[in-house]
Structure formats: structure tokens, C-alpha cells
Design an enzyme around this catalytic site. Structure first.
Site, PDB file in Angstrom:
ATOM      1  N   SER A 191      -8.606   0.910   8.500  1.00 10.86           N
ATOM      2  CA  SER A 191      -8.102   0.371   9.758  1.00 10.86           C
ATOM      3  C   SER A 191      -6.875  -0.480   9.483  1.00 10.86           C
ATOM      4  O   SER A 191      -6.309  -1.082  10.376  1.00 10.86           O
ATOM      5  CB  SER A 191      -9.159  -0.505  10.423  1.00 10.86           C
ATOM      6  OG  SER A 191      -9.427  -1.619   9.596  1.00 10.86           O
ATOM      7  N   LYS A 251       0.802  -1.226   0.000  1.00 13.48           N
ATOM      8  CA  LYS A 251       0.000   0.000   0.000  1.00 13.48           C
ATOM      9  C   LYS A 251       0.835   1.278   0.000  1.00 13.48           C
ATOM     10  O   LYS A 251       0.372   2.340  -0.437  1.00 13.48           O
ATOM     11  CB  LYS A 251      -0.930  -0.003   1.208  1.00 13.48           C
ATOM     12  CG  LYS A 251      -2.112  -0.965   1.071  1.00 13.48           C
ATOM     13  CD  LYS A 251      -3.210  -0.348   0.210  1.00 13.48           C
ATOM     14  CE  LYS A 251      -4.487  -1.191   0.262  1.00 13.48           C
ATOM     15  NZ  LYS A 251      -5.538  -0.590  -0.599  1.00 13.48           N
TER      16      LYS A 251
END
Lengths: 348, 348
Positions: free
Chosen positions: A91, A66
């Protein structure tokens, strides 16, 4: 969507994306992220009857791929756009990635986190300097909290997957893997959630080798919620799909309009795996490769090992297959792992 | 023991060993084993206040460094010596290594295994083609069973640590690490058990850089059984030391006459770690490096993180330190790891 080999890879929903955009993303990403290695493993390859090439995004900064998309999004911003920091909701791995990328640019990151997020993940986001705002559990709660921060602080939203910059950042995985295997792969298996990673990889890989197959790996979930599979089968994005209940907590997002357009046109198939297959794949990766992979990161391995994969893409026709091990942020607290090791020596 | 930089590294107990022997070992080892990578990790280095260079023997074939010594021993044998196969006793990494090295040479391996050995390890030895003979739990039981096989089959014994060929095989870790770090290390931390690995690394590393410090990492065990520490303190091998009770099940052997001679002369210090420190070090390696390390393999990390290490070898004087992650064959069954993951999704 243009064909393969042309400069313009994508023109859809008002967004244009070319291979040059991917190379530009690599300029940015390579300054702060790692070029992760490609591992092989004779045992797991043997079980699949073909040679597998594992792209080790578990070793990437923040423990998942990511960071690539977050870096490209945040470093593509003008100083004017960046001056009030960035905001996102997550989250998981995107939250850590956004916090670190913002820290590297020297701007604040506001991260909206559902109030039931594991403490270990909240601690990791804080460790990367993220400012946390807790919210309720629905997607609407998350978006409301994000919008409020955008309004009040003027912060720029960092999209987790459905944006050109994010897709181009994740596409650098595909560039690297193609180069590291000297364009010699017949297929690449990529876990799918919001579709940012697989659309980037598909665009990059197919532009370099139009014949390569791109295969999405998706958990069925205990509630049969494999929405990418259902969308591909229907030829239309299934927007009302239920959220999957799965160990693969990183694969619970739905595709957006951009990522769906790429998945629709460039992803060749979706292989669906069961929860037990995810645990088996994790076990193989831990015990044979000595690598910590999170459940979401093992979904590609589970797909590569599946009967469905062998039937649809026979080893004799597809002898060399890339598999992205996309993340290693396994939550050991849920299985009392460290407590159990401690109990063990205390019992001596 | 000769000094540093001379060709003859070791003359003791009737055994001579030169740097040429180590380079010869590399010729053999490099044909079948991996040149393992060196990893860095900013979090763990930050905790130590110095830069750590992790030699990743967890990624070695069979999951530990032991294959190096076994390959050198087995491929150094004449055809006459090899014709009746090899025999050894071990329930752990040396057994797997001997089985695979023998398989690669095309000769049988007879492995004596205590009857209480974990099923997973027995399965791994069989997986590499080893022929298993179970024996009782004492060292005498093991040696008796080995002697019987040597007598009956004429098989050659493969020493786990106290032999020139084994030491030279493990020394290749030191050669690689020194080259991969461009001779820039101030110290290397190596877990100690029978002393084959640390004596090989000490001989190779000090011949290339006489100033480098070689530090043994040893578990105290819940019964205070750090025998290398006690032997160094006494200046004499403590042969009647009790067997340590520790999570580090790979570090329960005692040094032999050859390895003790090297440890006595070339190992600069022994850092002793507690069981809780081993678990903490494992947790850091799993969660921050995304690497599966067995307790024995984490002992060097625990030592590098310890106050004792910081006090004896201050970061400002020893800013670049190598740490050998020597094995990754963690036994997950003892903490019900996979059962717990399965229970988790079944509860959704």
C-alpha cells in the site's frame, strides 16, 4: 557470508551475490533514478555531537528509495519474463516504485492494495499507471490476490525486499553514499523493515570499508514490536513477531530469509526508538533542514539523536555518521494540514 | 537607470550601483552563505506546461535568502561603523539573518520585535545570538525603538531592503541562478514585498541577459492589498497602500524609493495570486518536491501555476522559467502540526 573485500559478498539460501552484481544494478538504476544529494545540517549535527551526512532519498523519484530495487528487478527481467507485466502487493512506497518502474519498461503493473489504504496512496499508484486490485487486510489476503494475478495473467512477482535484485538495487544507496563522502564515514544508520535497504547498504559499504558500522534504526511501536531488535538479540529470525503499531507505516514488514542472513552477519546493532522520538526527529528535519520526511524516513534521525546511539557509538569514536532519509511520502491528510492552512486564511 | 549590459546598472536617488558592486557582494556573501542548489520537478513543470528551475533559498542559512543582504550590509561596514553593533526591526527572516550575520562578524545585533511576534520566531532570533527589544505593533513603534537604540548605543541600522548593500546582497541569487542555468532562462518569477530581492535579481539577471523577463509574484491578500501591482499599474509608488492580510507574512512590507525605482524600470509584470492558490502551491511543493516552503516562499510557485502567468507569458514563448523558493520558515504551530502527529500515535 564471505568476509569483507572479497568479490563474493553473499552465498546463502541458494543465492550468490557479488559486488559486481551491485555495480550491475547501478548501471540499471542510474538510467532512471536520481543520484540523490547528501545534505549536512549544523544544528542537528550539533545536537548529536558529531557530523551527520544525510542521504536524501526523500528527493528520489516516487519520493522514496524503493524505485531503486524495483528498477533493478524489472529491468533485469528477460523480455519473456516481462511480457505479461509484473505484480506486487503493497500500500506504500514499493507499490508506487513498481508502478513507475514497469511504466518505464513499458509493461503493465498489477498492484494488490489492502482495501483500507489511504486514498492519497491509491491515487499516487494510479498516477504512475498502476492497475489496482483491492484485497482484505491480512498478509494472506494480499498473497492470495497476488497469486491469482500471477496465475491468470502470467505476471512476474516483484519482491519488495527478500530477493537478490531488490537488495542489489537498494545497495546502490550505499555505493553512492560511500563515494559522496569519500569513504570517510564511521557508521551508517538505516531504518529497517523487511531489511532490503539495510542489507544492500551493508553489503556495499562493508565491501568498500570493512570497518564501517551499520546500525539499524527500528521503531518500538506502541505495542513493543521491534522485531529486528528481538531477532538480533535472539540470534534467530523471530517469525511470529507481532506487527508494530507505529507512525512509521513503512516499517511494518518482517525480514525474509535472505535479508535476515545479511542483517544477522553484517548489521552491527539495532537502535530502537519511541514514537515521540520519531515526531521530534520529523520536526527537526522539517524545521531545520526544510525537508519533508515521512515518519519511517525520520526513524534513522531519531536513532542518531538517541541516548542509546551516543552510549553504544560515542561521537569521539564515531565522529562521521551517515543517516538515510529514506522516504518523504508523509500523509498530510491524517493531520488535516492543508485544511488547517485554509482555515487560517479564511479567518483573517 | 542605465540600459542593459553597461557597467553602471543604477543611478537613482543619489545611489550608484554597478555590476561590480554585485560581484563584490558575492565575494562577501559566498564566504558565509550557501550557494543554494537549483531543483527541477517534472510534476510541477508538467502542470505549468514549461520547465521550471527552482532556486532553493529554503536551504539557505537561517532558512531564507535574507542572510545574503544582511551579510553584505554588515561585512561592508568599516570597523568604526561596526564597533557598536547593528540594529534592525523585523519579526521575521530579516531579524534572524541580521542576528546571524552580526554574530559571524563578532558584533552585537539589537533586534526590535513587535510584542505579538510568534514565540518560535523570537526563539530563533535568540538562537542566533540576537538581543531582543519588544515594541508596539505599528511601524512607528518599530522605528521609534530602533532610533532609540541607534541613539543610545551608536549601533548601525541594517536596512531590510531599501539600501544598496542589501540589494546587492540579494542580487547574488540572480547571479547564481543565471550561472546554474547557463543563462538559459526566459523569465524569473520572484515574490515581492519591500522589493530588495526582486530588484537585486532584476539588476543582475538583465545585465547578463537583457531579454530575460522579471516577473513579480504578489499576494492579493484577503483585503485586496497587492500594492506592487497597484504601483506598477499607476506608474507611481502607492505609499498609502494598506497592509495586506495574507498567509504570506513575509510579504507585508512596502517598497522604498530605491527598490521602487528598479521595480518601475526593470520588472516586466506583477502576477497577483489568491490565498487558496498559495496553499495549493505549498501543498505541491511539500508533496511533490518534499520541500518545506513558507507561504511567502510559495507565492512564486503559485504565480508560475496561475492562468494569468500562462496568458501573459505563454509557455511556447517562455519555455524555461526560474522560480525563487525564497524561504522555508513555515510556522507549524499555527496549524498544530506536531501536536496532531503526537495525538495520532497516542490514539493507536
Amino acid at each position: 557470508m564471505t568476509g569483507q573485500g572479497e568479490k563474493l559478498l553473499f552465498r546463502e539460501e541458494g543465492v550468490e551475490l557479488s559486488l559486481d552484481d551491485v555495480y550491475d544494478a547501478r548501471e540499471i538504476v542510474s538510467k532512471h533514478a536520481k543520484v540523490t544529494p547528501v545534505f549536512t545540517n549544523s544544528t542537528i549535527s550539533g545536537l548529536c555531537g558529531r557530523e551527520l551526512f544525510f542521504k536524501m532519498e526523500v528527493f528520489q523519484k516516487t519520493g522514496s528509495f524503493k524505485i531503486r530495487g524495483a528498477l533493478n528487478a524489472i529491468f533485469s527481467m528477460t523480455d519473456e519474463q516481462a511480457k505479461n507485466g509484473v505484480v506486487t502487493h503493497s500500500s506504500g512506497n514499493h507499490a508506487q516504485a513498481t508502478a513507475l518502474a514497469a511504466k518505464l519498461r513499458g509493461i503493465p503493473a498489477y498492484i494488490v492494495v489492502p482495501e483500507n489504504a489511504p486514498k492519497v496512496k491509491v491515487a499516487a499508484i494510479k498516477g504512475y499507471g498502476g492497475n489496482i486490485t483491492f484485497c482484505g487486510l491480512t498478509m494472506q489476503d494480499r498473497e492470495d490476490a497476488c497469486n491469482k494475478i500471477q496465475r491468470e495473467k502470467g505476471s512476474h512477482f516483484v519482491a519488495p525486499f527478500n530477493a537478490k535484485e531488490t537488495i542489489c538495487g537498494q545497495a546502490t544507496i550505499g555505493l553512492e553514499l560511500m563515494e559522496q563522502t569519500e569513504l570517510g564515514l564511521d557508521a551508517i544508520v538505516v531504518p529497517i523493515s523487511g531489511g532490503g535497504m539495510i542489507s544492500g547498504i551493508a553489503l556495499a559499504a562493508k565491501s568498500l570499508n570493512p570497518k564501517i558500522k551499520i546500525i539499524a534504526a527500528e521503531p518500538r511501536g506502541v505495542n513493543d514490536a521491534a522485531d529486528a531488535h528481538k531477532s538480533k538479540a535472539a540470534g534467530a529470525l523471530q517469525v511470529d513477531a507481532v506487527k508494530p503499531k507505529t507512525l512509521a507505516d513503512g516499517l511494518q514488514a518482517k525480514m525474509g530469509n535472505l535479508t535476515w542472513a545479511v542483517v544477522r552477519d553484517l548489521v552491527d546493532d539495532v537502535v530502537v526508538v519511541e514514537e515521540a522520538e520519531i515526531v521530534s526527529a520529523m520536526q527537526l528535519v522539517y524545521e531545520r533542514m526544510k525537508v519533508v520526511v515521512e515518519p519511517s524516513g525520520a526513524v534513522g534521525v531519531a536513532a542518531a539523536l538517541s541516548e542509546e546511539m551516543a552510549a553504544k557509538f560515542p561521537p569521539q569514536s564515531f565522529p562521521r555518521v551517515g543517516v538515510v532519509l529514506c522516504g518523504g511520502n508523509a500523509d498530510f491528510s491524517v493531520v488535516d494540514f492543508w485544511a488547517n492552512w485554509t482555515k487560517r486564511w479564511q479567518s483573517f
